[in-house]
Design an enzyme around this catalytic site. Structure first.
Site, PDB file in Angstrom:
ATOM      1  N   GLU A 159      35.890  22.623  35.639  1.00  0.00           N
ATOM      2  CA  GLU A 159      34.709  23.487  35.438  1.00  0.00           C
ATOM      3  C   GLU A 159      34.169  23.376  34.014  1.00  0.00           C
ATOM      4  O   GLU A 159      34.791  22.770  33.133  1.00  0.00           O
ATOM      5  CB  GLU A 159      35.057  24.944  35.753  1.00  0.00           C
ATOM      6  N   LYS A 176      43.472  36.651  34.889  1.00  0.00           N
ATOM      7  CA  LYS A 176      43.645  37.112  33.510  1.00  0.00           C
ATOM      8  C   LYS A 176      44.019  38.587  33.464  1.00  0.00           C
ATOM      9  O   LYS A 176      43.462  39.396  34.204  1.00  0.00           O
ATOM     10  CB  LYS A 176      42.342  36.914  32.720  1.00  0.00           C
TER      11      LYS A 176
HETATM   12  N1  PSU Z   1      39.195  31.631  32.827  1.00  0.00           N
HETATM   13  C1  PSU Z   1      39.302  31.157  31.562  1.00  0.00           C
HETATM   14  N2  PSU Z   1      38.182  30.954  30.855  1.00  0.00           N
HETATM   15  C2  PSU Z   1      36.960  31.152  31.414  1.00  0.00           C
HETATM   16  C3  PSU Z   1      36.863  31.597  32.765  1.00  0.00           C
HETATM   17  C4  PSU Z   1      38.013  31.835  33.425  1.00  0.00           C
HETATM   18  O1  PSU Z   1      40.385  30.938  31.071  1.00  0.00           O
HETATM   19  O2  PSU Z   1      35.983  30.903  30.735  1.00  0.00           O
HETATM   20  C5  PSU Z   1      35.534  31.708  33.437  1.00  0.00           C
HETATM   21  C6  PSU Z   1      35.614  30.956  34.766  1.00  0.00           C
HETATM   22  O3  PSU Z   1      34.552  30.041  34.821  1.00  0.00           O
HETATM   23  C7  PSU Z   1      35.471  32.043  35.813  1.00  0.00           C
HETATM   24  C8  PSU Z   1      34.588  33.026  35.102  1.00  0.00           C
HETATM   25  O4  PSU Z   1      34.919  31.561  37.009  1.00  0.00           O
HETATM   26  O5  PSU Z   1      35.137  33.022  33.772  1.00  0.00           O
HETATM   27  C9  PSU Z   1      34.612  34.388  35.739  1.00  0.00           C
HETATM   28  O6  PSU Z   1      33.495  35.095  35.290  1.00  0.00           O
HETATM   29  P1  PSU Z   1      32.969  36.361  36.111  1.00  0.00           P
HETATM   30  O7  PSU Z   1      33.980  37.434  35.897  1.00  0.00           O
HETATM   31  O8  PSU Z   1      31.640  36.702  35.477  1.00  0.00           O
HETATM   32  O9  PSU Z   1      32.841  35.946  37.534  1.00  0.00           O
END
Ligand code: PSU
Ligand code: MN
Length: 305
Positions: free
Chosen positions: A25, A159
């Site tokens: 990604e 996380k």
């Molecule tokens: N995990 C990480 N770093 C990130 C993300 C996840 O260690 O930058 C990103 C991923 O792209 C994930 C997004 O899909 O954060 C989730 O964001 P949201 O909560 O807005 O869906």
């Protein structure tokens, strides 16, 4: 291939010859880590995939074109862009970036969508999105995508800045297969363990690949979370991760930060509050997850012959 999607020649070649591929990604590059740590992490992930005999396909949108597989100059350009000029792309955002000719970084959800269109089954990242603490309706689109798109997301779980138990429930409700890679529980990103159980534990790439293959043979339109614990040497003590996460979320609430901005804000504050330890853990797990995803992609290619 649909219009708007441009395959790097290495990816076109790998698809034609049925070589093992791993999608990567780009939100982690533009919104997850600062420059130059982001560039370094992206390069390490690609190298880790290659070292296991698979082909890396980093996915990002530049000037409205969706690239699958970036060359080094594109990766450099993406890593140096100011995050505020790059749209964080989930499924819903893809038509917008294409139509408006914008730059875009794909989240877990956005990357799954493109990976499935081009035919890549394995995808490595850091952690999936989830349900935000104290905001039970801020549910990452990642969880919905996992319920409908047949891609295996190799990640270190959820996380600890998120509401883990709620996230686990939403995964279950959406019919997502949750696997522990050499783990009985869902990893908690910065830390190796959580109190949440996986649906099944696998101990090697062959066992993981068997699940990917069975899903495909059954024709199920669901994703898989392959939870890989952060390498022990880079793990953040759970109480340190928890204290920092609680403070970061309290600050986000105070400042009214929500929606797509929440995760980037929280990750950045975690780095500051842990004196860089959370970033070291993040980079170590990204590289390790890329290697594991590549091992599974290679194993999958062997068992389907
Ligand atoms: N995990 C990480 N770093 C990130 C993300 C996840 O260690 O930058 C990103 C991923 O792209 C994930 C997004 O899909 O954060 C989730 O964001 P949201 O909560 O807005 O869906
Ligand atoms: Mn969110």
């Amino acid at each position: 291939m649909p219009p708007h999607i441009i395959l790097n020649p290495t990816i076109a070649h790998a698809l034609e010859n049925n070589l093992p591929l791993v999608a990567l990604e780009s939100t982690v590059i533009t919104h997850g880590l600062p420059y130059p740590a982001n560039l370094d992490a992206a390069r390490r992930m690609e190298a880790a995939v290659r070292a296991q005999g698979a082909v890396p396909a980093t996915i990002a949108i530049l000037d409205g074109k969706i690239y699958v597989g970036l060359d080094d100059s594109q990766l450099l350009r993406l890593s140096q862009l100011d995050g505020s000029t790059v749209r964080k792309c989930s499924r819903r955002d893809l038509p917008i970036v294409v139509a408006c000719g914008e730059h875009g970084a794909t989240t877990v959800a956005g990357t799954m969508v493109i990976a499935q269109i081009v035919g890549i089954e394995l995808f490595a990242t850091g952690g999936i999105g989830g349900v935000h603490r104290g905001h039970p309706f801020d549910i990452s689109a990642d969880l919905i995508e996992l319920g409908r798109t047949p891609v295996t997301v190799v990640s270190s779980g959820v996380k600890s800045i998120l509401d883990l138990p709620a996230t686990r429930e939403v995964l279950e409700t959406n019919g997502v297969t949750v696997v522990g890679y050499q783990s009985d529980c869902l990893p908690a990103f910065y830390s190796r363990a959580s109190e949440l159980m996986v649906d099944v534990r696998v101990d090697n790439a062959d066992e993981a690949a068997a699940i990917v293959l069975a899903r495909r043979e059954l024709g199920l339109q669901i994703g898989t979370v392959m939870g890989v614990p952060v390498p022990e040497s880079a793990e953040l003590a759970p109480h340190i991760a928890e204290t920092a996460a609680a403070q970061a979320q309290a600050e986000a609430d105070e400042q009214g930060i929500h929606g797509a901005a929440a995760t980037p804000f929280l990750l950045k504050r975690m780095v500051e509050l842990t004196d860089g330890a959370s970033m070291r853990a993040n980079i170590a797990l990204l590289e390790n997850n890329a290697a594991v995803a590549a091992q599974i992609a290679v194993a999958l290619q062997c068992i389907q012959k």
